[in-house]
Design a protein around this motif. Structure first.
Motif, PDB file in Angstrom:
ATOM      1  N   MET A   1      22.966  -3.801   7.051  1.00 57.93           N
ATOM      2  CA  MET A   1      22.346  -2.407   6.492  1.00 57.93           C
ATOM      3  C   MET A   1      23.045  -2.789   4.577  1.00 57.93           C
ATOM      4  N   PHE A   2      21.821  -2.212   4.412  1.00 55.92           N
ATOM      5  CA  PHE A   2      22.030  -2.325   3.189  1.00 55.92           C
ATOM      6  C   PHE A   2      22.974  -1.447   2.116  1.00 55.92           C
ATOM      7  N   GLY A  54      18.672  -6.406  -6.491  1.00 57.49           N
ATOM      8  CA  GLY A  54      17.312  -5.257  -7.247  1.00 57.49           C
ATOM      9  C   GLY A  54      18.081  -4.335  -6.791  1.00 57.49           C
ATOM     10  N   SER A  55      17.712  -3.408  -7.566  1.00 55.08           N
ATOM     11  CA  SER A  55      17.565  -1.595  -6.958  1.00 55.08           C
ATOM     12  C   SER A  55      16.640  -1.111  -6.561  1.00 55.08           C
ATOM     13  N   ASN A  59      14.486   4.232  -1.909  1.00 53.54           N
ATOM     14  CA  ASN A  59      14.037   3.871  -0.127  1.00 53.54           C
ATOM     15  C   ASN A  59      12.482   4.728   0.006  1.00 53.54           C
ATOM     16  N   LEU A  60      11.461   2.716   0.635  1.00 53.21           N
ATOM     17  CA  LEU A  60      10.431   3.394   0.499  1.00 53.21           C
ATOM     18  C   LEU A  60       9.916   3.077   1.255  1.00 53.21           C
ATOM     19  N   PRO A  61       9.505   4.097   2.921  1.00 55.76           N
ATOM     20  CA  PRO A  61       9.281   3.106   3.766  1.00 55.76           C
ATOM     21  C   PRO A  61       7.348   3.632   4.543  1.00 55.76           C
ATOM     22  N   GLY A  62       7.350   2.921   5.119  1.00 57.95           N
ATOM     23  CA  GLY A  62       5.847   2.506   4.880  1.00 57.95           C
ATOM     24  C   GLY A  62       4.400   2.418   4.081  1.00 57.95           C
ATOM     25  N   VAL A  63       3.972   2.088   3.820  1.00 56.40           N
ATOM     26  CA  VAL A  63       2.663   2.341   2.601  1.00 56.40           C
ATOM     27  C   VAL A  63       2.171   1.434   2.998  1.00 56.40           C
ATOM     28  N   LEU A  72      10.490  -0.456   1.645  1.00 54.01           N
ATOM     29  CA  LEU A  72      11.263  -1.328   0.282  1.00 54.01           C
ATOM     30  C   LEU A  72      12.243  -0.483   0.862  1.00 54.01           C
ATOM     31  N   TYR A  73      13.749  -1.523   0.839  1.00 51.23           N
ATOM     32  CA  TYR A  73      15.088  -0.384   1.214  1.00 51.23           C
ATOM     33  C   TYR A  73      16.359  -0.900   0.457  1.00 51.23           C
ATOM     34  N   ASP A  74      16.813  -0.566  -0.584  1.00 54.34           N
ATOM     35  CA  ASP A  74      18.145  -0.742  -0.712  1.00 54.34           C
ATOM     36  C   ASP A  74      19.565  -0.337  -0.135  1.00 54.34           C
ATOM     37  N   HIS A  75      19.731   0.934   0.514  1.00 52.45           N
ATOM     38  CA  HIS A  75      20.140   1.566   1.366  1.00 52.45           C
ATOM     39  C   HIS A  75      20.332   2.145   2.490  1.00 52.45           C
ATOM     40  N   VAL A  76      21.099   2.342   3.187  1.00 53.36           N
ATOM     41  CA  VAL A  76      21.663   2.997   3.739  1.00 53.36           C
ATOM     42  C   VAL A  76      20.572   3.091   4.872  1.00 53.36           C
TER      43      VAL A  76
END
Length: 184
Positions: A1-2, A54-55, A59-63, A72-76
């Motif tokens: 997990m990020f 990177g950070s 978070n960016l779910p499904g585009v 794009l994800y960097d946490h949880v």
């Protein structure tokens, strides 16, 4: 997990591969831009997962992009690991903080302009060299060039034409992994 403390982020390219396992047009620029960091085939066998340092602002779910999607994800967020490196991808995770933010900004702004293209010039830009060397390797193999000559050629291109040459072992790994590609 990020986690926000680990400095890692994941790029998930859903449905980025065609039936032959080649990168679809909408994802090529992204794969080239992040080609020097660890990348693997997703559990479905249809997508790619890319790890970077990177950070993100969020978070960016499904585009939706093309006939696929980018996350794009960097946490949880859990990121499935298959261990199936994509076409001899390097095993290290590289710093792509600026590229990650550029991708995030393009996706959140809804701008067009895909695929992301690395800058042009006399040398192969850092971030594009892995895929360029993989492509060259495949071309030479398809033309029946012997393995020793393929590796010698790639080593020279790496040393003389890459903006930031990679380790010699990385080139050897690309050549070894190409044995199973066969000729298409």
């Amino acid at each position: 997990m990020f986690s926000t403390q680990d400095g890692l982020a994941g790029i998930d390219l859903d449905d980025a591969l065609d039936e032959q396992g080649d990168v679809k047009a909408w994802a090529r620029g992204i794969v080239e831009r992040f080609g020097d960091t660890y990348m693997e085939i997703s559990p479905s066998g249809q997508g790619l997962k890319i790890w970077v340092r990177g950070s993100l602002p969020a978070n960016l779910p499904g585009v939706q992009v093309g006939d696929g999607a980018i996350e794009l994800y960097d946490h949880v967020r859990y990121f499935a690991v298959t261990g199936r490196a994509f076409r001899g991808a390097p095993l290290q995770i590289e710093d792509h903080a600026d590229d990650l933010l550029l991708l995030y900004n393009r996706l959140t702004a809804g701008r067009k302009g895909w695929p992301l293209q690395p800058p042009l010039g006399g040398q192969i830009p850092h971030g594009r060299q892995h895929n360029t060397l993989v492509s060259l390797c495949g071309t030479l193999r398809a033309r029946g060039v012997c393995e020793e000559a393929v590796e010698a050629c790639l080593q020279i291109v790496n040393e003389k034409q890459c903006e930031k040459p990679g380790p010699r072992e990385h080139i050897s790994r690309i050549v070894r992994s190409s044995r199973k590609w066969g000729t298409r």
